[in-house]
Every structure is written in structure tokens, then in C-alpha cells.
Design an enzyme around this catalytic site. Structure first.
Site, short mmCIF file in Angstrom:
data_model
loop_
_atom_site.label_atom_id
_atom_site.label_comp_id
_atom_site.label_asym_id
_atom_site.label_seq_id
_atom_site.Cartn_x
_atom_site.Cartn_y
_atom_site.Cartn_z
N ASP A 238 -11.42 -0.83 5.59
CA ASP A 238 -10.73 -1.37 6.76
C ASP A 238 -11.39 -0.95 8.07
OD1 ASP A 238 -9.90 1.29 6.54
OD2 ASP A 238 -7.77 0.81 6.31
N THR A 239 -11.85 0.29 8.17
CA THR A 239 -12.48 0.72 9.42
C THR A 239 -13.78 -0.01 9.67
OG1 THR A 239 -11.49 2.91 9.12
CG2 THR A 239 -13.23 2.71 10.76
N GLY A 408 -3.14 -0.54 15.17
CA GLY A 408 -1.76 -0.49 15.63
C GLY A 408 -1.53 0.44 16.81
#
Length: 493
Positions: A238-239, A408
Site C-alpha cells: 500500500d505504501t 487518512g
């Protein structure tokens, strides 16, 4: 063209539709669902079959839109994995990285392979949750799993496998294992051999943006998606996907912060930084799109807030994050701080109590309200980012003027202002859904719709409004508080 990102985080999962048109991308959330570890028999595990079912629900909703879907790709956090064998969807329920089984693993491995050798091979920081230590514990406590399994697949790659039938390790996710050699561009089998981890379980490594094949016929039939829908290994980590979606100008002096359950802060480089100085400082080299390096620090991030919110909700204080920001903003600034890297904050539990204990042990005012606890968390994370950013600039010999924040955490204006104040640098926040955006844009490269990273970032700049924060003029107070933060040393009773 239209693409789907299956974005799995440690706290929630999302199915995101991405549409490319006239040099811009639009994102639409099709399905969102919770994710959490399951406590069973004294262990923490992931319920991956439930997650698979939720992802299929998202695909059904996407199919119901009646628009063509070019491809699908899953991404996830790093380090955790699933064993597969033949047609079996999993050999055993996968462990969650916060399980205690690896707490002593670094010392055990160190007695077999020196830290210097592990770092020289992988360039990855030492943290007990790494795949290396999890697989090593498998050799000690459940060798039968290693004997039975055909392959291990990290989480994002596992879901790409379930949808395509192809068991491949996308390189950005493979690099988080501490068993990948970024200079040799292969598995670090010398380390695996020394630790008794069998070579047979290592899957083939594929580059970011590899088309694995078409969706399995039974999945197409169940979801209503066309049989020609492709499955792409974009950046399965994801990063790595989020950094692809950083709206930075080429040649600018920037760093990134992917701010979610974990916070990963660093710079993008054409090469890894593997030296004794870097090893001793415990920084890491993960692989990005195009086999670039993300030279970074992994910091416990919004997990501390998330776990606090769970505690407050359980006692009846169900307060949404924006309201928590208001409570924090009303409290005095720079009152109390914690070291987010203190090991007590890694595990689940009564996080406000742990925060209070740390403050008491360091002779600071103990947070007495929810707002004070929240302010303590946010300011402390901001100072942790400052320390990491200064170290990264020195170790990589980089000048950093701007910090790009995705994920987020970038939603919170209060938090982003704290980060600007603590780091003394300009902060550019957005896009929030950086991971899904990067995932989708890599799929667009695989489809031939985009040419590469420069065009990807141009699309991001054209598509999203970002918010810029600059440090407040009260630099003396923030600098003074930062110096105290660096010297926090808890003394447990």
C-alpha cells in the site's frame, strides 16, 4: 478506461473505482468494510476468507454499474502472509503482525545470522513483525506448515492470486519481508538458508505493474464481471502505491508521509542506502514502482488514535475523529508527549492508560481528558515525523523543503498543522485515497493508457485539490518542545 483497486488496510478495506478521462482521474468508493485481527487460541489471526468475500461483494457492486472494467489489483500492508498448497485457499489462518510470537525473534535470529549480514542483504530495518522473523518462528513452532505449503504469499499478493490463480510476489511487497535483496533483485536465499526457511515456499517475483492474467472464470461468473477482466500486480504494498500518487513536481525537494494505521515517512531515491550508519540508525529501503527505493522510517501511526477510540467507544464515548480534533484543539498546546516508538504502544489494549503511564514516568502532566490525550497523540506523532525527517535528510544527503502527506491522517487539518509546526517545513496534504489512486494509475500504465511515473504524477496534480500548511510563527515554543521530546526517557516503576 475504468479500473478497480482492492485496497486493504489493517483497520478497513475498500473497493475503489477509478476512471481516467482527459488527463484526470476520478475515484468512487464502491464498497467499504471493517478489518480487524481475530483473537483465537491465544493468538491474533486475520480472517482472510471473510475479506475475500467482502472483496467479491465489492466486485458485484462494480459489475452492477454496467460499465467496462479493464483490470483489478489488490494492495495491502506488508509483512503478513498466507501459506497456500495446490487448490487449497489457505493452509492455516495467517498470523497478524501484532501477535506476540515474534517478540523475542530478533535476538534468536541474531544468534544465527548477524544483523550486519541481514541488513547488507535486505536493507530493511529491524522490527520483530517482519516476515523474516515470522517465517523463522514457523521453523521453530510449526515446521509442519512449511513442509506442507507450496508457497507463502503476502496479503495483497494472496488476493491477486485468489482472483487470478497466479501465485506471484510483486516486488514492492516482497521487499518488506526482509528476505529480498534489492541490489541482486532476487530473494535473499543465503539468509533464508541459514535460518532454515525452505526455498520451495518462495514465489516468483514480478515487477510492479505486471498483468498476471484474467479473472478466474468462477469469480467472473459469481460477480458478474466480464471473463476478459485482467488481474494486475500494481504495487501490492500500500505504501508503494501511495507514493506513486504523490503530486510532486519532478526535481522538487520533497519527502513523503503515508499516514494511516502505520506512518511511513521517507524519500524516493534511484538507489538503496545500505551502510552500517543506516543499519545502526534502523532505517529501511523498500522497493517502489520502477524499482526505485523508498528510503524511510516505519513509525507507529494513527493506530494509537484508533486504539484509543476503540477504548473510548467501549466505555460509551463514541466520538468521531473530527470531533476529537475539536476537543484536542481546545486544549493547551505542547503540554505532554509520548514516544510513539515505545514498545508499549505497539500492542492492543487500553491506550489512554498507556499514554498516561508514559507521561507519569517522564514527569510530565498526565492527560486528564479525551482532548488532552488526543492532543498528546497528535503532537507526539508530529515530533516523531520531525525526528525521522531530519535523520532521513542527513542519511540520504537530501535537502527537503516539502512534505507530501497522503492517507487518512491527511484529513485532519489540526494534525497537518501540527506536522508543519513540528517539522518546520511546508506540508502538502492529499490525495487522501493515495493508495487506491496509485494502484489504479499503475494499472493504467499496464493497460498502455499512461506512459509511466511522470505522467502518473501529472494526472494526480490535475485531479485533486490539495491543502498546503506552513509552520506557524511560534517557532521557539515548538523547537523547545521538540528538544524535550527527543530526550524523553520513561522510568517504569
Amino acid at each position: 478506461m475504468n479500473y478497480l483497486a482492492l485496497d486493504l488496510g489493517a483497520d478497513s478495506g475498500r473497493v475503489i473505482l477509478g476512471k481516467l478521462h482527459d488527463g484526470k482521474i476520478s475515484l468512487e468508493e464502491i464498497h467499504r468494510f471493517y478489518n480487524k485481527a481475530v483473537a483465537v487460541n491465544g493468538t491474533l489471526r486475520w480472517d482472510v476468507l471473510r475479506l475475500f468475500d467482502e472483496l467479491k461483494n465489492g466486485l458485484k457492486r462494480a459489475a452492477g454499474l454496467g460499465i467496462p472494467i479493464e483490470s483489478i489489483s489488490a494492495d495491502s500492508w506488508g509483512v503478513d502472509y498466507v501459506f497456500i498448497k495446490g487448490n487449497e485457499p489457505l493452509v492455516a489462518a495467517p498470523f497478524q503482525y501484532r501477535d506476540s510470537r515474534t517478540d523475542a525473534s530478533i535476538e534468536r535470529v541474531r544468534k544465527i545470522v548477524p544483523d550486519e549480514a541481514v541488513f547488507a542483504a535486505s536493507g530493511i530495518m529491524f522490527i520483530s513483525i517482519n516476515t523474516l522473523y515470522q517465517l523463522f518462528e514457523d521453523t521453530r513452532s510449526r515446521p509442519e506448515m512449511l513442509a506442507v505449503a507450496d508457497k507463502f504469499l503476502n496479503i495483497g499478493d494472496y488476493f491477486n492470486y485468489l482472483f487470478s490463480g497466479v501465485p506471484a510476489a510483486e516486488v514492492s511487497l516482497a521487499s518488506t519481508t526482509q528476505l529480498y535483496n534489492p541490489r541482486a533483485r532476487s530473494w535473499a536465499f543465503d539468509i533464508a538458508d541459514a535460518l532454515g526457511i525452505p526455498r520451495k515456499i518462495f514465489p516468483e517475483i514480478v515487477p510492479s505493474g505486471t498483468t498476471l492474467g484474467k479473472i478466474r472464470p468462477e469469480i467472473a461468473a459469481e460477480t458478474g464481471l466480464p471473463a476478459a477482466t485482467k488481474i494486475v500486480a500494481s504495487c501490492s504494498h500500500d505504501t508503494a502505491a501511495a507514493v506513486v500518487a504523490i503530486p510532486a513536481e519532478k526535481g522538487s525537494r520533497w519527502a513523503f508521509l503515508s499516514c494511516g494505521t502505520w506512518s511511513l515517512i521517507g524519500v524516493e531515491s534511484p538507489r538503496p542506502f545500505i551502510s552500517e550508519t543506516v543499519r545502526k540508525a534502523n532505517y529501511t529501503n523498500e522497493v517502489g514502482f520502477g524499482h526505485t527505493t523508498r528510503f524511510l522510517k516505519n513509525i507507529v501511526g494513527m493506530w494509537i488514535q484508533q486504539e484509543s477510540m476503540r477504548f473510548w467507544k467501549a466505555r460509551g464515548d463514541d466520538i468521531p475523529a473530527p470531533e476529537l480534533d475539536k476537543l484536542a484543539a481546545a486544549e493547551p498546546e505542547l503540554r505532554s508527549h509520548i514516544d510513539p516508538d515505545d514498545e508499549r504502544f505497539l500492542k492492543p489494549g487500553d491506550m489512554p492508560k498507556k499514554i498516561a503511564a508514559f507521561c507519569a514516568e517522564t514527569s510530565q502532566p498526565v492527560p486528564a481528558t479525551i482532548g488532552q490525550t488526543m492532543r498528546c497523540i497528535l503532537e507526539s506523532l508530529a515530533f516523531a515525523f520531525r525526528k525521522a525527517l531530519d535523520d532521513i535528510a542527513a542519511l540520504s544527503e537530501s535537502e527537503i523543503d516539502t512534505l507530501h502527506v497522503v492517507g487518512g491522517g491527511s484529513r485532519s487539518r489540526l494534525f497537518m498543522q501540527f506536522v508543519a509546526n513540528a517539522t518546520g517545513r511546508k506540508v502538502v496534504a492529499g490525495p487522501v485515497e493515495g493508495t487506491s489512486c496509485g494502484n489504479i494509475l499503475i494499472q493504467a500504465v499496464a493497460a498502455g493508457e499512461l506512459s509511466g511515473i511522470d505522467e502518473i504524477r501529472s494526472v494526480v496534480r490535475n485531479s485533486f485539490d490539495v491543502k498546503t500548511y506552513v509552520p506557524t510563527q511560534d517557532r521557539v515554543a515548538w523547537e523547545s518542545a521538540y528538544e524535550k521530546f527527543k530526550n524523553l526517557r520513561p522510568t517504569r516503576a
